[in-house]
Design a protein around this motif. Sequence first.
Motif, PDB file in Angstrom:
ATOM      1  N   LYS A  30       0.833  -1.213   0.000  1.00 13.89           N
ATOM      2  CA  LYS A  30       0.000   0.000   0.000  1.00 13.89           C
ATOM      3  C   LYS A  30       0.865   1.258   0.000  1.00 13.89           C
ATOM      4  CE  LYS A  30      -3.887  -2.282   2.127  1.00 13.89           C
ATOM      5  NZ  LYS A  30      -4.653  -2.534   3.326  1.00 13.89           N
ATOM      6  N   VAL A  31       1.915   1.270   0.814  1.00 15.67           N
ATOM      7  CA  VAL A  31       2.817   2.428   0.846  1.00 15.67           C
ATOM      8  C   VAL A  31       3.514   2.579  -0.501  1.00 15.67           C
ATOM      9  CG1 VAL A  31       4.838   3.461   1.967  1.00 15.67           C
ATOM     10  CG2 VAL A  31       3.151   2.233   3.338  1.00 15.67           C
ATOM     11  N   LEU A  33       2.441   2.336  -3.321  1.00 15.45           N
ATOM     12  CA  LEU A  33       1.641   3.058  -4.315  1.00 15.45           C
ATOM     13  C   LEU A  33       2.234   4.443  -4.597  1.00 15.45           C
ATOM     14  CD1 LEU A  33      -1.972   2.085  -3.189  1.00 15.45           C
ATOM     15  CD2 LEU A  33      -0.692   1.217  -5.170  1.00 15.45           C
ATOM     16  N   LYS A  34       2.929   5.015  -3.605  1.00 21.70           N
ATOM     17  CA  LYS A  34       3.597   6.308  -3.797  1.00 21.70           C
ATOM     18  C   LYS A  34       4.757   6.196  -4.781  1.00 21.70           C
ATOM     19  CE  LYS A  34       2.658   7.715   0.958  1.00 21.70           C
ATOM     20  NZ  LYS A  34       3.238   8.099   2.247  1.00 21.70           N
ATOM     21  N   CYS A  35       5.279   5.001  -4.943  1.00 16.29           N
ATOM     22  CA  CYS A  35       6.468   4.754  -5.762  1.00 16.29           C
ATOM     23  C   CYS A  35       6.117   4.225  -7.154  1.00 16.29           C
ATOM     24  CB  CYS A  35       7.371   3.727  -5.075  1.00 16.29           C
ATOM     25  SG  CYS A  35       7.645   4.014  -3.317  1.00 16.29           S
ATOM     26  N   LYS A  36       4.905   3.717  -7.287  1.00 19.25           N
ATOM     27  CA  LYS A  36       4.509   2.956  -8.466  1.00 19.25           C
ATOM     28  C   LYS A  36       4.494   3.758  -9.768  1.00 19.25           C
ATOM     29  CE  LYS A  36       1.888  -1.117  -8.907  1.00 19.25           C
ATOM     30  NZ  LYS A  36       1.079  -2.102  -8.332  1.00 19.25           N
ATOM     31  N   ALA A  37       4.334   5.044  -9.693  1.00 17.78           N
ATOM     32  CA  ALA A  37       4.345   5.849 -10.917  1.00 17.78           C
ATOM     33  C   ALA A  37       5.711   5.785 -11.608  1.00 17.78           C
ATOM     34  CB  ALA A  37       3.992   7.296 -10.607  1.00 17.78           C
ATOM     35  N   CYS A  38       6.762   5.549 -10.830  1.00 17.13           N
ATOM     36  CA  CYS A  38       8.117   5.553 -11.378  1.00 17.13           C
ATOM     37  C   CYS A  38       8.804   4.192 -11.363  1.00 17.13           C
ATOM     38  CB  CYS A  38       8.978   6.539 -10.593  1.00 17.13           C
ATOM     39  SG  CYS A  38       8.397   8.246 -10.687  1.00 17.13           S
ATOM     40  N   PHE A 105      11.497  12.080  -5.529  1.00 14.89           N
ATOM     41  CA  PHE A 105      10.712  11.745  -4.340  1.00 14.89           C
ATOM     42  C   PHE A 105      11.433  12.225  -3.079  1.00 14.89           C
ATOM     43  CE2 PHE A 105       9.240   8.645  -1.089  1.00 14.89           C
ATOM     44  CZ  PHE A 105       7.888   8.937  -1.144  1.00 14.89           C
ATOM     45  N   LEU A 108      10.256   8.803   2.554  1.00 15.14           N
ATOM     46  CA  LEU A 108       9.222   8.379   3.498  1.00 15.14           C
ATOM     47  C   LEU A 108       9.667   8.801   4.888  1.00 15.14           C
ATOM     48  CD1 LEU A 108       8.677   4.767   2.105  1.00 15.14           C
ATOM     49  CD2 LEU A 108       7.139   6.732   1.813  1.00 15.14           C
ATOM     50  N   ASP A 113       6.638   2.842   7.668  1.00 18.48           N
ATOM     51  CA  ASP A 113       6.420   2.816   6.219  1.00 18.48           C
ATOM     52  C   ASP A 113       7.658   2.296   5.494  1.00 18.48           C
ATOM     53  OD1 ASP A 113       3.857   3.824   6.555  1.00 18.48           O
ATOM     54  OD2 ASP A 113       4.383   5.872   5.936  1.00 18.48           O
ATOM     55  N   VAL A 117       7.778  -1.121   3.264  1.00 19.20           N
ATOM     56  CA  VAL A 117       8.166  -1.111   1.846  1.00 19.20           C
ATOM     57  C   VAL A 117       9.334  -2.070   1.618  1.00 19.20           C
ATOM     58  CG1 VAL A 117       9.201   0.289   0.005  1.00 19.20           C
ATOM     59  CG2 VAL A 117       7.252   1.163   1.287  1.00 19.20           C
TER      60      VAL A 117
END
Length: 126
Positions: A30-31, A33-38, A105, A108, A113, A117
């Motif tokens: 779930k955390v 998801l902040k990284c998934k764009a890259c 980024f 975190l 978190d 991750v």
Amino acid sequence: MRAICYVGAIGLIVPMASHAFGQDAALGEKVFLKCKACHVPDTDQNKIGPSLKGLLGRTAGTQAGFKYSAAMADAGKGGMAWDEATLASYLHDPKGVVKGTKMAFPGLKQDKDVADVIAYLKQFSP
């Protein structure tokens, strides 16, 4: 003086304990998801950032087919490898650990978190 030493020691132990005992891969997903764009964690697909498949144990700046910043490539040439401790520091403060990294980024801030991750990424490393 003794009380100050105990408080200082607790301040060091608690964050380390969260890494050692508090890792939850499901929460890490779930955390992440902040990284998934890259980043992609489970295949050798590079995006804006390098694939994170097999990250733990890899020398920094060496994912095939990805163009790293000179700073990250130099970090790898200098011996930086992605173990849990190095990754934890980097995830907290990427630009503080590798000055000149092109990763935008900011990091975190919560130890939990970061630990989660790392647990998530460990699933995709040897």
